[in-house]
Design a protein around this motif. Sequence first.
Motif: not given
Length: 302
Positions: A35-38, A299
Amino acid sequence: MDDVVEHPSSALVAPGRLTIRGTTALAGVIGWPVAHSRSPLLHNFWLARYGIDGAYVPLPVAPGAFDVAVHGLRAAGFRGANVTIPHKEAAFAIADRLHRSAVRSGSVNTLVFAQDGTIEAHSTDGDGFVASLEAKGVDVARGPVLLLGAGGAARAVAASLLDRGMAVSVANRTTARAVALAEALSGDGSVPVSVIDWADWTDRLPGHALLVNTTSLGMHGGPGDVFTPDLSRAPDDMVVSDIVYVPRMTPLLTAAVARGLRVVDGTGMLLHQARLGFKCWFGVDPEVDADIQALFDADLAR
């Protein structure tokens, strides 16, 4: 992409909203957690920019389910996927073919599903790092390079630098790991990689044109010890780079700026390694420019 060896209508209808059809080209990032992936932010920005009917999605895959998930994605028509922790070794093993970048770096972060049903594995980290230097006008042929660290990222970066004819020295807090990296990269007849004792690397700065930190030292939330490198002996024309990008100005880069040295932060490597994967899946070499840098910076600041 070449150097491969054998091995055992726009989808954007409104900002932030995608229409996925039966013709939509799909790719994603496999990890646990993910979920943390950009990466979805970057790839979907490029898909919208170039009017490509495509989507890039996060794919949370638990340990032990990697092979089933990858074969399922391939069967479902995905173009490929990025791979992150904890699936790096599994990605290496599942490939039918290894691109030279994966062979040299000993790692895989990008899978490409070929039309013949086979899986091709790439490592885009090292070439992404070199591209980030070139984008800043750094002559990567200057050399020699002093590399801090001996993990997977260090090997990928070192392999790409060696492939461009640069002499590389490695310093790591655990000397045995530095020796192992040097032996792995020197074993195929390449230019030998030198090992420098960690306690001596600041004294060995003279004679090097590029200093690269591939360790987690200075990373937000990383090792608790304070990283306060002494760059007083660095040549005046040395370029200093750090693959850490949180914070953008790491302790190493801050010390380099104070010393009057040119610096390259870690965001460029992330953006350019993503660019190489995007090209494999969607057939367009996207531009890394101020717009996507601003998107990424916003972000990070959230």
